[in-house]
Scaffold this motif. Structure first.
Motif, PDB file in Angstrom:
ATOM      1  N   LEU A  95       0.882  -1.585  -0.369  1.00  0.00           N
ATOM      2  CA  LEU A  95       0.244  -0.267  -0.311  1.00  0.00           C
ATOM      3  C   LEU A  95       0.798   1.461  -0.460  1.00  0.00           C
ATOM      4  CD1 LEU A  95      -2.396   1.305   0.338  1.00  0.00           C
ATOM      5  CD2 LEU A  95      -3.319   0.969   2.562  1.00  0.00           C
ATOM      6  N   ARG A  96       1.249   1.300   0.894  1.00  0.00           N
ATOM      7  CA  ARG A  96       2.232   2.775   1.637  1.00  0.00           C
ATOM      8  C   ARG A  96       3.638   3.047  -0.283  1.00  0.00           C
ATOM      9  NH1 ARG A  96       2.520   2.325   6.927  1.00  0.00           N
ATOM     10  NH2 ARG A  96       0.201   3.249   7.187  1.00  0.00           N
ATOM     11  N   LYS A  97       3.870   1.455  -1.025  1.00  0.00           N
ATOM     12  CA  LYS A  97       5.332   1.731  -2.172  1.00  0.00           C
ATOM     13  C   LYS A  97       4.956   2.363  -2.820  1.00  0.00           C
ATOM     14  CE  LYS A  97       6.857  -2.514  -0.335  1.00  0.00           C
ATOM     15  NZ  LYS A  97       7.621  -3.870  -1.060  1.00  0.00           N
ATOM     16  N   GLU A  98       6.108   2.991  -3.566  1.00  0.00           N
ATOM     17  CA  GLU A  98       6.108   4.487  -4.358  1.00  0.00           C
ATOM     18  C   GLU A  98       5.059   3.168  -5.595  1.00  0.00           C
ATOM     19  OE1 GLU A  98       5.581   7.612  -4.204  1.00  0.00           O
ATOM     20  OE2 GLU A  98       5.770   7.530  -2.662  1.00  0.00           O
ATOM     21  N   ARG A  99       6.149   2.101  -6.147  1.00  0.00           N
ATOM     22  CA  ARG A  99       5.687   1.448  -6.763  1.00  0.00           C
ATOM     23  C   ARG A  99       5.555   0.167  -6.794  1.00  0.00           C
ATOM     24  NH1 ARG A  99       9.724   3.310 -11.631  1.00  0.00           N
ATOM     25  NH2 ARG A  99       8.160   2.148 -12.212  1.00  0.00           N
ATOM     26  N   ILE A 100       5.233  -0.359  -7.718  1.00  0.00           N
ATOM     27  CA  ILE A 100       4.791  -1.882  -6.820  1.00  0.00           C
ATOM     28  C   ILE A 100       5.333  -3.176  -8.820  1.00  0.00           C
ATOM     29  CG2 ILE A 100       2.898  -2.512  -5.748  1.00  0.00           C
ATOM     30  CD1 ILE A 100       1.300  -2.820  -7.947  1.00  0.00           C
ATOM     31  N   PRO A 101       5.793  -3.877  -9.260  1.00  0.00           N
ATOM     32  CA  PRO A 101       6.503  -4.581 -10.089  1.00  0.00           C
ATOM     33  C   PRO A 101       5.333  -5.188 -10.820  1.00  0.00           C
ATOM     34  CG  PRO A 101       7.463  -5.795  -8.123  1.00  0.00           C
ATOM     35  CD  PRO A 101       6.293  -4.294  -7.227  1.00  0.00           C
ATOM     36  N   GLN A 102       5.950  -5.014 -12.625  1.00  0.00           N
ATOM     37  CA  GLN A 102       4.681  -4.958 -13.074  1.00  0.00           C
ATOM     38  C   GLN A 102       3.805  -6.737 -12.973  1.00  0.00           C
ATOM     39  OE1 GLN A 102       3.584  -3.337 -15.576  1.00  0.00           O
ATOM     40  NE2 GLN A 102       1.956  -4.790 -16.956  1.00  0.00           N
ATOM     41  N   GLY A 103       4.808  -7.725 -12.577  1.00  0.00           N
ATOM     42  CA  GLY A 103       4.641  -8.768 -12.617  1.00  0.00           C
ATOM     43  C   GLY A 103       3.505  -9.250 -11.385  1.00  0.00           C
ATOM     44  N   LEU A 104       3.652  -8.380  -9.935  1.00  0.00           N
ATOM     45  CA  LEU A 104       3.194  -8.279  -8.452  1.00  0.00           C
ATOM     46  C   LEU A 104       1.695  -8.042  -9.487  1.00  0.00           C
ATOM     47  CD1 LEU A 104       2.045  -8.224  -5.816  1.00  0.00           C
ATOM     48  CD2 LEU A 104       3.252  -6.057  -5.735  1.00  0.00           C
ATOM     49  N   TRP A 105       1.517  -6.507 -10.679  1.00  0.00           N
ATOM     50  CA  TRP A 105       0.252  -5.831 -10.880  1.00  0.00           C
ATOM     51  C   TRP A 105      -0.388  -7.149 -11.755  1.00  0.00           C
ATOM     52  CZ3 TRP A 105      -1.385  -4.971 -15.919  1.00  0.00           C
ATOM     53  CH2 TRP A 105      -2.971  -4.175 -15.674  1.00  0.00           C
ATOM     54  N   ILE A 106       0.069  -7.530 -12.545  1.00  0.00           N
ATOM     55  CA  ILE A 106      -0.092  -8.933 -13.516  1.00  0.00           C
ATOM     56  C   ILE A 106      -0.733  -9.926 -12.882  1.00  0.00           C
ATOM     57  CG2 ILE A 106       0.201 -10.912 -15.332  1.00  0.00           C
ATOM     58  CD1 ILE A 106       2.178  -8.883 -16.076  1.00  0.00           C
ATOM     59  N   GLY A 107      -0.017 -10.149 -11.521  1.00  0.00           N
ATOM     60  CA  GLY A 107      -0.472 -11.095 -10.415  1.00  0.00           C
ATOM     61  C   GLY A 107      -1.984 -10.826  -9.426  1.00  0.00           C
ATOM     62  N   LEU A 108      -2.379  -9.959  -9.197  1.00  0.00           N
ATOM     63  CA  LEU A 108      -3.890  -8.770  -8.254  1.00  0.00           C
ATOM     64  C   LEU A 108      -4.014  -9.440  -9.102  1.00  0.00           C
ATOM     65  CD1 LEU A 108      -1.795  -6.284  -6.238  1.00  0.00           C
ATOM     66  CD2 LEU A 108      -3.015  -8.046  -5.724  1.00  0.00           C
ATOM     67  N   LEU A 109      -4.499  -8.875 -10.685  1.00  0.00           N
ATOM     68  CA  LEU A 109      -4.781  -8.842 -12.098  1.00  0.00           C
ATOM     69  C   LEU A 109      -5.755 -10.274 -11.736  1.00  0.00           C
ATOM     70  CD1 LEU A 109      -7.157  -6.677 -13.495  1.00  0.00           C
ATOM     71  CD2 LEU A 109      -5.096  -6.636 -15.694  1.00  0.00           C
ATOM     72  N   ALA A 110      -5.162 -10.784 -12.017  1.00  0.00           N
ATOM     73  CA  ALA A 110      -5.064 -12.443 -12.536  1.00  0.00           C
ATOM     74  C   ALA A 110      -5.999 -13.359 -11.166  1.00  0.00           C
ATOM     75  CB  ALA A 110      -3.811 -13.448 -12.815  1.00  0.00           C
ATOM     76  N   LEU A 111      -5.458 -12.700 -10.328  1.00  0.00           N
ATOM     77  CA  LEU A 111      -6.120 -13.131  -8.871  1.00  0.00           C
ATOM     78  C   LEU A 111      -7.325 -12.957  -8.563  1.00  0.00           C
ATOM     79  CD1 LEU A 111      -3.186 -13.404  -6.623  1.00  0.00           C
ATOM     80  CD2 LEU A 111      -4.094 -15.668  -6.756  1.00  0.00           C
ATOM     81  N   SER A 112      -7.257 -11.948  -9.035  1.00  0.00           N
ATOM     82  CA  SER A 112      -8.818 -10.745  -8.876  1.00  0.00           C
ATOM     83  C   SER A 112      -9.769 -11.053  -9.862  1.00  0.00           C
ATOM     84  CB  SER A 112      -8.895  -9.551  -8.982  1.00  0.00           C
ATOM     85  OG  SER A 112      -8.306  -8.530  -7.844  1.00  0.00           O
ATOM     86  N   VAL A 113      -9.447 -11.905 -11.099  1.00  0.00           N
ATOM     87  CA  VAL A 113     -10.564 -12.366 -12.035  1.00  0.00           C
ATOM     88  C   VAL A 113     -10.665 -13.837 -11.711  1.00  0.00           C
ATOM     89  CG1 VAL A 113     -10.224 -13.384 -15.004  1.00  0.00           C
ATOM     90  CG2 VAL A 113     -10.047 -11.004 -13.910  1.00  0.00           C
ATOM     91  N   LEU A 114      -9.067 -14.357 -11.730  1.00  0.00           N
ATOM     92  CA  LEU A 114      -9.653 -15.679 -10.903  1.00  0.00           C
ATOM     93  C   LEU A 114     -10.835 -16.382  -9.673  1.00  0.00           C
ATOM     94  CD1 LEU A 114      -9.312 -19.023 -10.865  1.00  0.00           C
ATOM     95  CD2 LEU A 114      -6.989 -18.478  -9.601  1.00  0.00           C
ATOM     96  N   ASN A 115     -10.424 -15.433  -9.488  1.00  0.00           N
ATOM     97  CA  ASN A 115     -11.348 -15.360  -7.505  1.00  0.00           C
ATOM     98  C   ASN A 115     -13.547 -15.149  -8.743  1.00  0.00           C
ATOM     99  OD1 ASN A 115     -12.349 -15.823  -4.956  1.00  0.00           O
ATOM    100  ND2 ASN A 115     -11.306 -13.981  -4.224  1.00  0.00           N
ATOM    101  N   VAL A 116     -13.143 -13.763  -9.213  1.00  0.00           N
ATOM    102  CA  VAL A 116     -15.066 -13.974  -9.375  1.00  0.00           C
ATOM    103  C   VAL A 116     -14.992 -15.157 -10.408  1.00  0.00           C
ATOM    104  CG1 VAL A 116     -16.224 -12.617 -11.601  1.00  0.00           C
ATOM    105  CG2 VAL A 116     -14.640 -11.400  -9.575  1.00  0.00           C
TER     106      VAL A 116
END
Length: 118
Positions: A86-107
């Motif tokens: 939450l407090r990081k200035e940036r997150i790695p592209q892989g983490l962003w893709i992972g969060l998107l994939a996990l969110s879509v997977l949960n739906v």
């Protein structure tokens, strides 16, 4: 009890909409970060999902505990990753893709792992 179930389901869906919307809003940005929509969406979806299971357990309907366990595990991973970054200035592209994939997977688990009706 049915009204409460529907309200919690509505909040659960809104939470995932905010989470996925917060992720997709950054798709064209070169620098990805955890934004307020992701934070609030992950928290809302997780808490509303827990409350929804509680209401379903209190009622007389059947609860698919395997599905609930899978959704709980995925949701907890999403929530921890979002809050830890939450407090990081940036997150790695892989983490962003992972969060998107996990969110879509949960739906997808919610939609496709449902009882079939004849």
């Amino acid at each position: 009890m049915d009204t409460l179930r529907l309200i919690l389901l509505f909040l659960h869906v809104l939470g995932f909409a905010a989470l996925i919307g917060g992720l997709i809003a950054q798709s064209s940005e070169p620098v990805k970060r955890v934004n307020a929509a992701m934070r609030d969406g992950a928290g809302t979806a997780f808490v509303a999902g827990l409350a929804l299971v509680g209401v379903l357990e209190a009622g007389d309907g059947d609860v698919n505990h395997a599905k609930v366990g899978v959704k709980l595990a995925i949701g907890l991973v999403i929530l921890v990753l979002v809050m830890a970054n939450l407090r990081k200035e940036r997150i790695p592209q892989g983490l962003w893709i992972g969060l998107l994939a996990l969110s879509v997977l949960n739906v997808a688990v919610a939609v496709f792992w449902s009882p079939t009706h004849a």
